[in-house]
Design a protein around this motif. Structure first.
Motif: not given
Length: 92
Positions: A41-43, A49-51, A63-67, A80-86
């Motif tokens: 978490l928190k990456i 996306k690189s992994e 404001g919360v993205k779900v991939l 993913i929160d608004e700071n682009n962290r999981i």
């Protein structure tokens, strides 16, 4: 070689191919499951996306993205929160 031996050899070959296919699927699913468990978490979204590569599907709510990422039998979701962290990850 008689017909009976040819039929037995054919069914033996089919059985071996079926077992190899099932073992291959199990190894494939285990690889994704292991990758999910080892994703901390928190990456950042960039590192995710690189992994994992590009997501199969992406949704955004308040404001919360779900991939979403899919394997053959399982899907994996990362919030993913608004700071682009999981902030959360989910496997089903």
């Amino acid at each position: 070689m008689s017909i009976k031996n040819k039929v037995a050899a054919f069914f033996s070959l089919c059985f071996v191919i079926l077992v190899a296919f099932i073992i291959g699927i199990a190894i494939y699913e285990r690889r994704y499951s292991s990758r999910f468990e080892n994703t901390p978490l928190k990456i950042s979204m960039k590192n995710l996306k690189s992994e994992w590569g590009e997501p199969t599907k992406m949704q955004e709510n308040n404001g919360v993205k779900v991939l979403f990422y899919n394997s053959l039998f399982t899907y994996y979701a990362f919030s993913i929160d608004e700071n682009n962290r999981i902030i959360r990850k989910y496997q089903d």
